[in-house]
Design an enzyme around this catalytic site. Structure first.
Site, PDB file in Angstrom:
ATOM      1  N   GLU A   7       0.820  -1.214   0.000  1.00 50.13           N
ATOM      2  CA  GLU A   7       0.000   0.000   0.000  1.00 50.13           C
ATOM      3  C   GLU A   7       0.853   1.262   0.000  1.00 50.13           C
ATOM      4  O   GLU A   7       0.467   2.276  -0.554  1.00 50.13           O
ATOM      5  CB  GLU A   7      -0.930  -0.002   1.214  1.00 50.13           C
ATOM      6  CG  GLU A   7      -2.012   1.057   1.145  1.00 50.13           C
ATOM      7  CD  GLU A   7      -3.157   0.778   2.105  1.00 50.13           C
ATOM      8  OE1 GLU A   7      -3.644   1.737   2.715  1.00 50.13           O
ATOM      9  OE2 GLU A   7      -3.561  -0.382   2.238  1.00 50.13           O
ATOM     10  N   ASP A 110      -2.690  -3.024   3.054  1.00 49.71           N
ATOM     11  CA  ASP A 110      -3.093  -3.187   4.449  1.00 49.71           C
ATOM     12  C   ASP A 110      -4.187  -4.236   4.564  1.00 49.71           C
ATOM     13  O   ASP A 110      -5.133  -4.267   3.757  1.00 49.71           O
ATOM     14  CB  ASP A 110      -3.596  -1.860   5.027  1.00 49.71           C
ATOM     15  CG  ASP A 110      -2.446  -0.915   5.365  1.00 49.71           C
ATOM     16  OD1 ASP A 110      -1.281  -1.333   5.223  1.00 49.71           O
ATOM     17  OD2 ASP A 110      -2.721   0.223   5.784  1.00 49.71           O
ATOM     18  N   TYR A 315      -1.214  -3.725  13.792  1.00 49.17           N
ATOM     19  CA  TYR A 315      -2.078  -2.992  12.861  1.00 49.17           C
ATOM     20  C   TYR A 315      -3.132  -2.174  13.609  1.00 49.17           C
ATOM     21  O   TYR A 315      -3.923  -2.729  14.379  1.00 49.17           O
ATOM     22  CB  TYR A 315      -2.758  -3.981  11.916  1.00 49.17           C
ATOM     23  CG  TYR A 315      -3.561  -3.344  10.809  1.00 49.17           C
ATOM     24  CD1 TYR A 315      -2.936  -2.551   9.841  1.00 49.17           C
ATOM     25  CD2 TYR A 315      -4.932  -3.524  10.728  1.00 49.17           C
ATOM     26  CE1 TYR A 315      -3.670  -1.970   8.820  1.00 49.17           C
ATOM     27  CE2 TYR A 315      -5.675  -2.947   9.703  1.00 49.17           C
ATOM     28  CZ  TYR A 315      -5.036  -2.171   8.761  1.00 49.17           C
ATOM     29  OH  TYR A 315      -5.761  -1.580   7.751  1.00 49.17           O
TER      30      TYR A 315
END
Length: 689
Positions: A7, A110, A315
């Site tokens: 990403e 992601d 994350y």
């Protein structure tokens, strides 16, 4: 050859190093049988109305229902409309090139709804047919990436996630484009923005603001006594509230004249077990950072994303507060690693490492990603804000694995003459997680501790006083409060059946709520007043127009989030959901176009130039409707929005009240009046020092 699509460049570089792709190319890295490139966020998105041949706002074009939806390269606004972003075009060509040289694509965007959408839109736009697999990781550490590369998922396994992301994207387009254009056309002046999640969120802010303003604060008085027993001072408060201070004072005097002690008529003591909190999800972190650090939701998200990319936390865009059983074995290692930080040493030493609390372990409580955790990589140099957010996340882990806090809660009913008083207190028996928290965070004001009191005891009255209090209006939302209201929007629904159905279902997701709030700031719908969020005149006006319309319905929007979850889990049909959204978009378009909006929002104001026409006041300007005259005064002057009242004063007297906090081009703040001369030209008159 394999193409890896990340990403962001930073993520791509981390993966490339592990894969041995170290040869730098323009827009990608190569080597060892891999090409590693990146997407730079949303390179491809849904086309704008002009891509369907609809230019400008025309009633005859509404509702706009694309069939099919078109994908276009990311666009940027220019004077004449929109044009393709040059950087996006360039990077798309790079991605097309490396995919063309490869046999397999490894998707490394992601691991979430939006990350999946970023890749799939690129894949579809490039009309690619190459097979792809998914790298699904919750951390960017070397260990996590290697493990992810060893356990790549088939691309089809994430089809439900993509369909949910696509459905969300199309629903937001259908509602946002059609509703915004319909309201703007109905208003007749200015451009207004409405949205599937944005508008019910604005409704929350406006409704709370109006409830606060409509609330009548009423004072009342109570009696407060200070007692002494076993060398311990504590207070009690009268159960009776007096609406009249004189009557409360008379009661106080009666006590002072006739009673030196209070009698304990009842004593109730019970133990309370307070479980430690679970880990942070993103919304929980944003709420805590807003309360403790005065950070906006968007700031917190950006800081957390930075910590993630530096490999210090897992994350951040997670909606879970638990971990899975297989991750539990790593928790002792994470805690041991945190012991390298001086501010956590005392808290870690207080933990029972052999008997850590497993309350955070729940397979059912984990969706795409587990709750926020620090990694074994310990930071050595962070900015002050990064360090503060990191400490929240790491500190929460230590709290979460601690023992419960056990308290003894006591309530005593006292009687003085014929008046009833109560005293409440608590005593910590086992501090548990609260004791751990107190070692690295301020634990707040301690509760009142009471001496040992039994029914029938007489307690000396050391002091007595009348205390004035007042009923409190509903507080304005803070950012933390609004995030919580969005998260639990379904709980506030009046209909009992709907409330049960939508319990714990919110507006938006953990990953999108910050962006929704920022959009309302960008649209000048809300503003900050200290820590409070209050609507602007423009926000209140929009709310007034749509509050009874379907687009402001919290229940309906929360229901859509439920449907999106079902699509993600392959329990609902995405095509049926889109059809429902198309029908809804047509319905709200018709509803908004029929909205009656008065143009003359300031009464009986004549144009200062032609002296004939009545003025039209919109959120952006006050102007003369006469095409020959064309007198106009924009309402935002040097960063300050001129209120309706100030406009009226300007047009009636030729001079506004003093406007404070305007900003010059150099950024300097100044105060000034706006004045009209004989030709109806405006200028500044500066305040005398």
């Amino acid at each position: 050859m394999k193409a890896v699509i990340a990403e962001k460049p930073s993520t791509a570089r981390e993966i490339a190093v592990l894969l041995g792709a170290t040869e730098k190319k323009v827009g990608y890295l190569a080597g060892n049988g891999y090409f590693v490139t990146w997407a730079l966020g949303h390179l491809v998105g849904l086309g704008l109305p002009e891509d369907y041949g609809v230019r400008g706002f025309e009633k005859s074009s509404l509702p706009i229902i694309p069939d099919p939806f078109l994908l276009t390269v990311r666009k940027q606004k220019i004077e004449t409309g929109y044009s393709a972003d040059a950087g996006a075009l360039k990077q798309l060509e790079v991605i097309k090139h490396v995919i063309g040289l490869s046999d397999l694509i490894i998707v490394a965007t992601d691991a979430g709804r939006e990350g999946e959408l970023i890749f799939r839109y690129i894949y579809e736009y490039l009309e690619c047919g190459k097979p792809f697999v998914r790298l699904w990781i919750s951390s960017l550490t070397e260990k996590a990436i290697r493990k992810g590369l060893e356990n790549l998922k088939p691309g089809s396994e994430l089809d439900g996630l993509y369909l949910a992301a696509q459905a969300r994207s199309r629903a937001d387009w259908l509602v946002g484009i059609n509703a915004s254009q319909a309201l703007s056309l109905a208003q007749g002046a200015g451009v207004y923005s409405l949205g599937r999640v944005q508008t019910p969120t604005l409704a929350l802010v406006c409704l709370r603001y109006l409830e606060n303003k409509a609330f009548t604060v009423e004072p009342y008085w109570q009696l407060q006594l200070t007692h002494s027993k076993d060398y311990t001072l504590f207070t009690s408060i009268s159960e009776k509230r007096w609406d009249n201070k004189r009557q409360a004072t008379e009661a106080l005097r009666a006590i002072e004249r006739n009673a030196a002690t209070a009698w304990a008529s009842s004593v109730e003591t019970k133990k309370s077990t307070e479980q430690p909190p679970l880990l942070f999800d993103l919304t929980g972190l944003q709420k805590q950072a807003s309360t403790d650090l005065s950070l906006s939701a968007n700031e917190t998200l950006n800081i957390a994303q930075s910590l993630y990319e530096k490999q210090f936390i897992t994350y951040p865009r997670t909606g879970s507060r638990n971990i899975t059983e297989d991750l539990w074995e790593e928790i002792p290692r994470l805690i041991k690693a945190l012991g390298q930080l001086e501010n956590f040493k005392a808290a870690i030493s207080a933990l029972k490492l052999g008997r850590l609390n497993k309350r955070i372990v729940s397979e059912a409580g984990v969706t795409d990603h587990h709750g926020l955790l620090p990694t074994e990589r310990i930071p050595s140099a962070l900015t002050a804000k990064e360090a503060s957010v990191y400490n929240l996340i790491a500190g929460r882990l230590l709290e979460a694995v601690s023992e419960p806090c056990i308290k003894e809660i006591t309530r005593i009913n006292l009687q003085v003459l014929h008046f009833d008083f109560t005293a409440a207190g608590s005593r910590i028996i086992e501090s548990g997680w609260r004791g751990v928290k107190a070692l690295f965070f301020d634990s707040g004001e301690p509760a009142q501790e009471l001496p040992d009191i039994r029914r029938g005891d007489e307690l000396k009255i050391k002091q007595s006083a009348v205390v004035e209090k007042a009923t409190c209006p509903p507080a304005f939302y803070t950012e933390a409060g609004l995030l919580s209201a969005m998260e639990h929007a379904g709980n506030s629904i009046e209909n009992v059946q709907d409330r049960k159905t939508l319990q714990n279902i919110g507006l938006g997701t953990s990953a999108t709520r910050a962006a929704v709030i920022e959009t309302m700031f960008d649209r000048k719908y809300i503003q900050r007043h200290g820590k409070s969020l209050i609507p602007t005149e423009k926000g209140l006006m929009v709310y007034g127009l749509v509050k009874d319309k379907k687009i402001a319905d919290v229940a309906m929007t929360a229901q859509w989030e439920t449907e999106l979850r079902k699509i993600e889990n392959k329990e609902a049909d995405a095509a049926a959901f889109q059809k429902q959204m198309e029908q809804y978009a047509a319905s709200i378009t018709k509803e908004l176009l029929e909205t009656s909006v008065p143009q003359n929002t300031a009464p009986n104001l004549c144009c200062p130039k032609c002296r004939a026409s009545r003025m039209i006041v919109s959120d952006t300007a006050v102007k003369c409707p006469d095409k020959e005259c064309r007198w106009i005064q924009f309402r935002n002057v040097c960063g300050v929005q001129i209120s309706h009242a100030d406009i009226e004063i300007l047009l009636r007297t030729g001079k506004t009240p003093l406007l404070k906090g305007m900003k010059s081009r150099s950024g300097k703040s100044f105060d000034a009046y706006i004045v009209l001369n004989g030709k109806a030209e405006t200028s500044f008159e500066f305040a005398k020092k």
